[in-house]
Scaffold this motif. Sequence first.
Motif, PDB file in Angstrom:
ATOM      1  N   HIS A  33      34.543  44.094  26.948  1.00 41.61           N
ATOM      2  CA  HIS A  33      34.686  45.239  27.847  1.00 41.61           C
ATOM      3  C   HIS A  33      35.605  44.883  29.018  1.00 41.61           C
ATOM      4  O   HIS A  33      36.487  45.671  29.404  1.00 41.61           O
ATOM      5  CB  HIS A  33      33.311  45.664  28.362  1.00 41.61           C
ATOM      6  N   LEU A  82      39.264  46.594  30.178  1.00 41.20           N
ATOM      7  CA  LEU A  82      39.488  47.122  31.523  1.00 41.20           C
ATOM      8  C   LEU A  82      40.686  46.448  32.199  1.00 41.20           C
ATOM      9  O   LEU A  82      41.530  47.112  32.822  1.00 41.20           O
ATOM     10  CB  LEU A  82      38.234  46.929  32.379  1.00 41.20           C
ATOM     11  N   THR A  87      43.904  47.583  30.596  1.00 41.40           N
ATOM     12  CA  THR A  87      44.207  48.971  30.984  1.00 41.40           C
ATOM     13  C   THR A  87      44.795  49.015  32.383  1.00 41.40           C
ATOM     14  O   THR A  87      45.760  49.751  32.650  1.00 41.40           O
ATOM     15  CB  THR A  87      42.923  49.825  30.911  1.00 41.40           C
ATOM     16  N   ASP A  88      44.238  48.220  33.266  1.00 48.04           N
ATOM     17  CA  ASP A  88      44.776  48.144  34.623  1.00 48.04           C
ATOM     18  C   ASP A  88      46.195  47.578  34.611  1.00 48.04           C
ATOM     19  O   ASP A  88      47.074  48.025  35.367  1.00 48.04           O
ATOM     20  CB  ASP A  88      43.850  47.272  35.479  1.00 48.04           C
TER      21      ASP A  88
END
Length: 525
Positions: A164, A168, A171-172
């Motif tokens: 996870h 994240l 994606t950032d």
Amino acid sequence: MQLHFSPSMRSITISSNNGFIDLMKIKVAACHISYRTVFHTILILAFLLPFVFILTAVVTLEDCLGRRLGPKFLGRVDDSPRLVRDFYKILNEVKTGEVPPDLKLPDSFDQLVSDMKNNHYDAKTFAFVVKGMMDKFEREIRESKFAELMNKHFAASSIPKGIHCLSLRLTDEYSSNALARRQLPPPELLPTLSDNSYHHFILSTDNILAASVVVTSTVQSSLKPEKIVFHVITDKKTYAGMHSWFALNPVSPAIVEVRGIHQFDWLTRENVPVLEAVENQNGIRNYYHGNHILGANLSDTNPLKFASKLQARSPKYISLLNHLRIYIPELFPNLDKVVFLDDDVVVQRDLSPLWEIDLNGKVNGAVETCRGEDGWVMSKHLKNYFNFSHPLIANHLDPDECAWAYGMNVFDLRAWRATNIRETYHSWLKENLQSNLTMWKLGTLPPALIAFKGHVHPIDPSWHMLGLGYQNKTNVENVKMAAVIHYNGQSKPWLQIGFENLRPFWTKYVNYSNDFVRNCHILDS
């Protein structure tokens, strides 16, 4: 002191040891009892008295030792078989009886021995105590096993925090780093995406780490990596992170394309109405996301069946990503032949020969799963997936027909487009929804087994080895020789419940030196 008998046996003289002094002289009267008779009597008594003494001692010991010595020494009958028969009779009586509710059950063997000593149990009470203890322990073991299976199901359905975190952070990175957003593939390589002289692989997943292993292992195992084109399909929420990973970690000379479901114009609600119902119908969502214990009669099943039911209720089975393979001909209209890979596989051998296999006009090249003794993996027939008490299933399918494996399939898309496979898939999926999932319960394979009926060409089992997520007793030598190994089942290699002896075949393709992997604490176990 010495004893002397006269020649006539009528006198006995007792003298000192030196023979000079006669201490006593006895004469025996001849008219009553002869000395010979006395002598013989003394001799007989001398022999009999020790025997009588020994016999008396044995009898005494026999009584003291619970009759253990007497029967062997005296030839008496051993009555232990009678005791066993009597106790067996008592056990038979107790077997069908109910344990008295007021009977206190010990928690251990030591406590049982202590209670017997203090309470002076008779044989029947003792039998009831043993029965009650065994029933209690069996019940506790059974409950523990079901709890273990339930916890394993939740672990398998969850997303590890490391994976996870990876999604994240990537994606950032997509939003802040232009390199992470660069076009995949570069503009000059776009024509290769529809060039049938290349070997096209299709991967549908929302697991970035798993996708990286599939792509990396395929490229590293290939003899001609420059001929490989990967089409990675993911959902909207994972698209940015997935794109970032392959943009920042190219696998050249292979080519990688990343697309989100939202980027396919063909995937509209009008084209997939049944899947919309699968995702939105409350009853279906409750079945896959609800309380898996509520309403279940655990006393009427066994752990193996319960594990299968839990596996069938994995939330991934209502994901569009999982159903996506049935739309490959429409999603890639310019391709003729592709290899579809699940995200829980590892490629260990060059797969280019798959494009040379003659499917004899069939659509789907797959490994059959009914050619082995392994009850978990390689002995599957249609009866293992369908409810043959349902009239529609009984009328259309043969329970003994061989099943085949999803996860590594060679698809002839030209042959596929000439069939009604997709329509058949939709039709049966709709029937199962209307029957409240009474025809089958295990995800996407059952409707595919029906839709591809008559369109499957068996390929050699060495191309695709299954079951690495089901059991840790998988033969490691066989794993080494397989072209593609498949961690189908709950024990995925990226989960803590993965099997330690099988995980290294997967982790060897994880780049643990990568900053994102290291910062998310995805460590080699």
